[in-house]
Design a protein around this motif. Structure first.
Motif, PDB file in Angstrom:
ATOM      1  N   ARG A   1       0.532   4.275  -2.702  1.00 40.65           N
ATOM      2  CA  ARG A   1       0.287   5.718  -2.172  1.00 40.65           C
ATOM      3  C   ARG A   1       1.534   6.687  -2.627  1.00 40.65           C
ATOM      4  NH1 ARG A   1      -3.759   6.430   1.081  1.00 40.65           N
ATOM      5  NH2 ARG A   1      -3.244   8.033   2.130  1.00 40.65           N
TER       6      ARG A   1
ATOM      7  N   GLY B   1       0.522   9.723  -5.154  1.00 43.22           N
ATOM      8  CA  GLY B   1       0.950  10.867  -4.726  1.00 43.22           C
ATOM      9  C   GLY B   1       0.853  11.190  -3.254  1.00 43.22           C
ATOM     10  N   PHE B   2      -0.116  10.166  -2.533  1.00 44.44           N
ATOM     11  CA  PHE B   2      -0.229  10.674  -1.030  1.00 44.44           C
ATOM     12  C   PHE B   2       0.671  10.639  -0.140  1.00 44.44           C
ATOM     13  CE2 PHE B   2      -4.498   8.931  -3.035  1.00 44.44           C
ATOM     14  CZ  PHE B   2      -5.032  10.027  -3.164  1.00 44.44           C
ATOM     15  N   LEU B   3       2.049   9.898  -0.502  1.00 42.32           N
ATOM     16  CA  LEU B   3       3.069   9.922   0.358  1.00 42.32           C
ATOM     17  C   LEU B   3       4.107  10.370  -0.545  1.00 42.32           C
ATOM     18  CD1 LEU B   3       2.719   6.543   2.240  1.00 42.32           C
ATOM     19  CD2 LEU B   3       2.594   8.851   2.934  1.00 42.32           C
ATOM     20  N   ASP B   4       5.068  11.006  -0.048  1.00 41.76           N
ATOM     21  CA  ASP B   4       6.586  11.111  -0.783  1.00 41.76           C
ATOM     22  C   ASP B   4       7.611  10.111  -0.279  1.00 41.76           C
ATOM     23  OD1 ASP B   4       5.713  13.179  -2.774  1.00 41.76           O
ATOM     24  OD2 ASP B   4       6.323  14.843  -1.485  1.00 41.76           O
TER      25      ASP B   4
ATOM     26  N   MET C   1      -6.552   5.567  -8.453  1.00 43.14           N
ATOM     27  CA  MET C   1      -6.543   4.650  -7.579  1.00 43.14           C
ATOM     28  C   MET C   1      -7.958   3.723  -7.369  1.00 43.14           C
ATOM     29  SD  MET C   1      -4.207   3.952  -4.613  1.00 43.14           S
ATOM     30  CE  MET C   1      -4.357   4.160  -3.065  1.00 43.14           C
TER      31      MET C   1
ATOM     32  N   THR D   1       0.669  -1.242   0.024  1.00 48.83           N
ATOM     33  CA  THR D   1       0.280   0.054   0.028  1.00 48.83           C
ATOM     34  C   THR D   1       0.771   1.163  -0.059  1.00 48.83           C
ATOM     35  OG1 THR D   1      -1.692  -1.236   1.204  1.00 48.83           O
ATOM     36  CG2 THR D   1      -1.909   1.166   1.387  1.00 48.83           C
ATOM     37  N   THR D   2       2.020   1.334   0.850  1.00 49.38           N
ATOM     38  CA  THR D   2       2.816   2.597   0.790  1.00 49.38           C
ATOM     39  C   THR D   2       3.405   2.841  -0.570  1.00 49.38           C
ATOM     40  OG1 THR D   2       3.359   1.642   2.982  1.00 49.38           O
ATOM     41  CG2 THR D   2       4.879   3.050   1.954  1.00 49.38           C
TER      42      THR D   2
ATOM     43  N   GLY E   1       6.707  14.931  -5.120  1.00 44.80           N
ATOM     44  CA  GLY E   1       6.578  16.171  -4.934  1.00 44.80           C
ATOM     45  C   GLY E   1       5.411  16.719  -5.723  1.00 44.80           C
ATOM     46  N   VAL E   2       4.644  16.075  -6.603  1.00 43.80           N
ATOM     47  CA  VAL E   2       3.311  16.411  -7.398  1.00 43.80           C
ATOM     48  C   VAL E   2       2.325  15.908  -6.633  1.00 43.80           C
ATOM     49  CG1 VAL E   2       2.278  16.195  -9.635  1.00 43.80           C
ATOM     50  CG2 VAL E   2       4.815  16.493  -9.565  1.00 43.80           C
ATOM     51  N   PRO E   3       1.331  16.904  -6.263  1.00 45.19           N
ATOM     52  CA  PRO E   3       0.211  16.382  -5.499  1.00 45.19           C
ATOM     53  C   PRO E   3      -0.589  15.498  -6.144  1.00 45.19           C
ATOM     54  CG  PRO E   3      -0.082  18.556  -6.218  1.00 45.19           C
ATOM     55  CD  PRO E   3       1.329  18.237  -6.586  1.00 45.19           C
ATOM     56  N   PRO E   4      -1.334  14.609  -5.548  1.00 45.70           N
ATOM     57  CA  PRO E   4      -2.155  13.539  -6.113  1.00 45.70           C
ATOM     58  C   PRO E   4      -3.066  14.003  -7.282  1.00 45.70           C
ATOM     59  CG  PRO E   4      -2.424  13.392  -3.680  1.00 45.70           C
ATOM     60  CD  PRO E   4      -1.593  14.703  -3.926  1.00 45.70           C
ATOM     61  N   PHE E   5      -3.432  15.463  -7.184  1.00 50.53           N
ATOM     62  CA  PHE E   5      -4.521  15.978  -7.975  1.00 50.53           C
ATOM     63  C   PHE E   5      -4.048  16.422  -9.313  1.00 50.53           C
ATOM     64  CE2 PHE E   5      -4.218  20.421  -7.221  1.00 50.53           C
ATOM     65  CZ  PHE E   5      -3.578  20.245  -5.787  1.00 50.53           C
TER      66      PHE E   5
ATOM     67  N   THR F   1      -2.343   9.661 -12.353  1.00 45.41           N
ATOM     68  CA  THR F   1      -2.534   8.224 -11.762  1.00 45.41           C
ATOM     69  C   THR F   1      -4.169   8.052 -11.138  1.00 45.41           C
ATOM     70  OG1 THR F   1      -1.805   8.681  -9.568  1.00 45.41           O
ATOM     71  CG2 THR F   1      -0.092   7.903 -11.122  1.00 45.41           C
TER      72      THR F   1
ATOM     73  N   ARG G   1      -1.430  14.463 -10.775  1.00 49.93           N
ATOM     74  CA  ARG G   1      -0.814  13.428 -11.284  1.00 49.93           C
ATOM     75  C   ARG G   1      -1.852  12.823 -12.098  1.00 49.93           C
ATOM     76  NH1 ARG G   1       3.271  10.383  -6.886  1.00 49.93           N
ATOM     77  NH2 ARG G   1       4.007  12.462  -6.131  1.00 49.93           N
TER      78      ARG G   1
END
Ligand SMILES: Nc1ncnc2c1ncn2[C@@H]1O[C@H](COP(=O)(O)OP(=O)(O)OP(=O)(O)O)[C@@H](O)[C@H]1O
Ligand SMILES: [Mg+2]
Lengths: 290, 362, 272
Positions: free
Chosen positions: B52, B56-59, B84, B48-49, B74-78, B82, B80
């Protein structure tokens, strides 16, 4: 007493009701009856300091023709509305922070919100008097740092002071139900929104906010009706010029000894309160949020 | 695979720590465009890590993640490309099925007409036609799973991330959805990065499998490679059933590896290029289906003596456990028609040198 | 599970900063109140002069304040006990027994929550007119019990909703009579909830002013006493006594809330 199953069905039914009977009785005598009496009084009237127990709309007519009361009525509504909106706007981010960002400090943050709420209103109003007064902390602070030259006199004894006091008083009551709603908003919903391209602001607007509407509504209702009926804060911070409804009621009772007149204003206040609650109960189930 | 453009995702030395606790340790591999890649590993191994981090939920604490050759750290999830599919689906409860599926397109500012057209097509493809107006609470688990899939696929992500998407379904529906998922993936040619801890699921669906353990990438390869040529004891043991026989390397020849087993037994195995040094401890891995009863005369090489302990009938085939020298429990699958020994019999088990795999003892 | 671990980012810091500001707003008045209790000046205000504990000594040797304090403690104890005693059986019935019109009964019990204290106080004053003897401690206890009942019932009700019924059934199964079951199973397991309800009621009653004001007759609870003082003078004595009250309220709130919140965060069962 409770859950007794030994007897037949008929007596069981009787036993089922009995545990709540004391509460219902107590409430009927000390809650319903007083309000009923107020209601009755509101149709009586005072003449030469004697109570005339004849039915009439005298007090309500008087109220409608009293510009001071009308003013108090609308000022109360306006103050309560402003306080509610400000509280809602202020409370949402805090509730969000506590629910989603506070991590292991969550419980501590919550308790810290609740503590001021359980401190006596009289003391809290007094504290704001110390802060807002002409020689209060804020004025002294501002003058000594040179931000202003003379103390601001409108800080205390004004609708502004009342509003501050009320916001201070009821903000916790707004935070709690919003927090409870937010707890039901799963992190993965917010994540999913972000994942699908919603910026944090957009995700809040599209997902988090709509899902906490029940909490927001309950918080707003409580704040509004509490602010509308609050006496201590306007009495201590609002000064004598711009009266609110609660102050008008007390004036009628204490000063004019006009009990029926005061009762009539109380009935109007109650009517608004119950109307608001009834309207909201149609939209939100109380148990969802409390 | 040679050009950067063709790689949907590249993980370069990705490492992640949660408050000092290492969850991912120097993970590097590539996911090709249109590939179905599965992350497989026991609970807590960091699957899961890694997802994530990709979404982009984790760097990552260290290392780099590239989408189509461009670093996205560093690019935020919204921002990217990708998408999920969450384990609990994370469908918005205040929206209908169609509104859920439309969400991503709406965020991208697409015209309402176009959104409606695409949503309808997606619902059709997923067999959800007619359910568009349903509330999320009013659909079945399998349907919810497909809505979640559609909601993510409709935005045409560079890579679709799926975190145990079938975990919440019952066994029968799970099998059905495995087939379905694979079909959809082939049909649209989308890159899937899929998480599961079910090795059968991984073997059945994937183009390639990344086997992970304790935050490390243990092996990356096709299901065939992973099963036939596990590179470590962990992989051999985790994927499929494996008999593990502790040995010592006696000799490294160019055409074979000679091993000393328990007692005086001696085995040969095909060299793999990454074999342990001469004199080192090693583990010989043999799949149960590759073990067979040796009829007399028993050959010298690649046999081991054992005593039959248990016979279990599995329909047409029989599963036998036998205790070999050195207290090694061996599992054997005897196909239909094979001779069945009795419990307590002394037997000899044989295998082909090319079916034997040698891995390090770790 | 992993949701909590998220990137802070700039908006995260802004949110944290904002929250800190609001907490400042929450505690600035309380801190001010407490600060002036330790200042030697006669009239509370900036700048602070010398630190002293004199105001505490003065407040705690002031007969009137002490009398009011003791009245308040009595009123709070009585009304909280009464509220819990009345609420517990009602909550049991509401949570565990199928009652006709349960929502209506619940609504009826919660109703005092929304009625302004002022209005309730006036109504009670008019109700007690034929029996003026009630005005005083008895009147205030009645007023506060009415106000406490809704909170106490809600706390106990939500606790009992989440109560593991199988425990009760097991006890019954083992042959416990109803009374024994109540004493041996229900009561011990509900003790924290009962304590929470009691503390919450106590605190509410202890600080309540308006309703008490109307029905107190010639008695004075502490808030009434303070109110009367504040009409005439601002004295650090009030700050001293306020500090004591705040300290006690804080302790009680923490005790009560820790339990309620732990439950709410833990079991998803009840609505608190
Ligand atoms: N938010 C977190 N804070 C601290 N440690 C975490 C956090 N999330 C995960 N971990 C730890 O990191 C390691 C990897 O977790 P991860 O969730 O990636 O595993 P997983 O492979 O997805 O497991 P599962 O199959 O159980 O879902 C675990 O040891 C886990 O305990
Ligand atoms: Mg996981």
């Amino acid at each position: 007493m409770l859950l007794r199953r030994r007897h037949g069905t008929a007596s069981r039914d009787k036993h089922k009701v009995s545990p709540i009977a004391p509460v219902l009785l107590f409430q009927t005598v000390f809650f319903v009856a007083p309000i009923g009496i107020l209601f009755v009084y509101s149709f009586w009237r005072m003449q030469d300091f004697r109570l005339i127990t004849e039915f009439s709309f005298h007090n309500y007519r008087e109220m409608a023709n009293n510009p001071l009361l009308i003013k108090a009525f609308f000022l109360s509504l306006r103050v309560a509305l402003v306080v509610t909106v400000v509280c809602a706007v202020l409370a949402f981010p805090i509730a969000y922070f506590i629910s989603k960002k506070a991590g292991r400090w969550k419980v501590a943050c919550l308790v810290a919100v609740i503590i001021p709420f359980w401190t006596s209103f009289v003391l809290r109003a007094y504290a704001w008097k110390l802060l807002l007064g002409e020689r209060g902390v804020i004025n002294t602070g501002l003058v000594s740092t040179g931000i202003i030259e003379a103390p601001l006199s409108y800080l205390l004894y004004s609708p502004f002071a009342t509003a501050i006091g009320l916001i201070y008083g009821f903000l916790p009551f707004m935070v709690m139900p919003i927090y409870t709603s937010l707890e039901k908003v799963k992190d993965s919903w917010i994540d999913a929104a972000a994942d699908l391209g919603a910026s944090p602001a957009r995700a809040t607007w599209e997902v988090t906010l709509p899902l906490c509407i029940p909490g927001l509504v309950v918080g707003c209702v409580f704040t509004f009706i509490f602010a509308l009926g609050e006496y201590v804060i306007p009495a201590m911070l609002g000064g004598g010029k711009d009266l609110l409804m609660a102050q008008a009621i007390v004036l009628e009772f204490e000063l004019s000894q006009n009990w029926p007149g005061g009762a009539a204003i109380s009935v109007v206040l109650l009517a608004i309160v119950f109307a608001v609650v009834a309207a909201v109960l149609r939209w939100v189930k109380m148990e969802e949020v409390l | 695979m040679s050009e950067g453009e063709l790689r949907a995702v590249t993980f370069r030395n990705v490492t992640h720590d949660y408050d000092g606790a290492r969850a991912l340790d120097d993970v590097s591999f590539e996911v090709g465009d249109g590939e179905f890649v599965t992350l497989l590993g026991p609970s807590g191994c960091g699957k899961t890590t890694l997802l994530r981090i990709t979404s982009g939920f984790l760097d990552p604490t260290a290392g780099d993640v590239l989408l189509h050759g461009k670093s996205v750290v560093g690019v935020p999830p919204f921002r990217r490309n990708t998408s999920m599919v969450f384990q609990d689906y994370a469908l918005f409860p205040h929206r209908t099925v169609a509104q859920n599926v439309a969400f991503g397109l709406r965020m991208r500012g697409m015209a309402p007409d176009e959104i409606r057209r695409r949503v309808d097509r997606m619902l059709d493809m997923l067999g959800l036609a007619g359910l568009g107006e349903r509330r999320i609470g009013h659909i079945s688990g399998g349907q919810a799973q497909r809505v979640a899939l559609g909601r993510s696929m409709i935005v045409e992500p560079a890579v679709l991330l799926l975190d145990e998407p079938l975990g919440a379904l019952d066994l029968k529906l799970r099998k059905q959805m495995q087939v379905e998922l694979k079909r959809i993936q082939r049909q649209v040619g989308m890159t899937f990065l899929y998480v599961t801890h079910d090795q059968e699921e991984a073997l059945a669906m994937s183009d390639r499998i990344a086997v992970m353990n304790k935050g490390r990438l243990m092996q990356y390869g096709t299901p065939h490679e992973i099963y036939r040529r596990p590179s470590s004891r962990f992989v051999a043991d985790f994927i499929g059933e494996a008999n593990l026989i502790p040995c010592r390397v006696a000799e490294r020849r160019s055409d074979a590896l000679v091993l000393k087993g328990p007692g005086a037994s001696s085995f040969t195995a095909a060299p793999s290029g990454a074999d342990p040094a001469s004199g080192a401890d090693a583990i010989l891995v043999i799949r149960p289906e590759n073990l067979a009863l040796a009829e007399p005369p028993v050959p010298q090489a690649n046999t081991i003596g054992a005593v039959v302990q248990e016979l279990t009938f599995l329909g047409p085939s029989v599963r036998m456990t036998a205790l070999a020298e050195g207290n090694i429990v061996l599992a054997v699958v005897i196909g239909p028609g094979g001779r069945l020994p009795a419990i307590g019999d002394r037997i000899d088990l044989k295998w082909k040198a090319e079916d034997a795999i040698v891995v390090g003892p770790g | 599970m992993i949701g909590a671990e998220r990137k802070a980012g700039r908006s995260g810091w802004a949110l944290g900063f904002y929250t800190a500001l609001i907490y400042g707003f929450f505690y600035l008045p309380i801190v001010t109140l407490i600060l002036f209790a330790f200042d030697a000046k006669e009239v509370p205000g900036l700048p602070l002069k010398d630190l002293t504990l004199g105001w505490f000594a003065a407040a705690l040797s002031d007969r009137q304040l002490l009398a009011a304090l003791s009245t308040s403690v009595w009123v709070a104890l009585l009304s909280a006990s009464l509220a819990v005693l009345l609420a517990m059986p009602a909550a049991l019935a509401l949570a565990w027994v199928r009652l006709p019109a349960k929502p209506a009964i619940l609504g009826f019990i919660i109703a005092p929550m929304v009625v302004p204290h002022l209005v309730l106080g006036l109504g009670l004053l008019l109700l007690f007119r034929p029996v003026p003897g009630i005005l005083g401690v008895a009147g205030v206890v009645i007023a506060h019990t009415t106000l406490n009942l809704c909170y106490a019932t809600m706390i106990l009700y939500s606790h009992l909703l989440g109560f593991q019924r199988s425990l009760v059934e097991a006890a019954r199964d083992l042959g416990a009579s109803e009374i024994r079951m109540f004493w041996e199973v229900v009561l011990p397991l509900s003790a924290p909830a009962i304590l929470a309800a009691f503390l919450m009621s106590f605190t509410l009653s202890f600080g309540e002013f308006v309703a008490a004001w109307f029905v107190a007759g010639f008695e004075r609870t502490l808030p009434i006493e303070i109110w009367a003082w504040l009409r005439h003078i601002l004295s650090p004595k009030i700050n001293a006594i306020a500090t004591v009250i705040v300290a006690v309220s804080v302790a009680m709130t923490i005790l009560a809330q820790l339990w309620i919140l732990r439950r709410r965060n833990g079991a998803r069962g009840g609505a608190a």
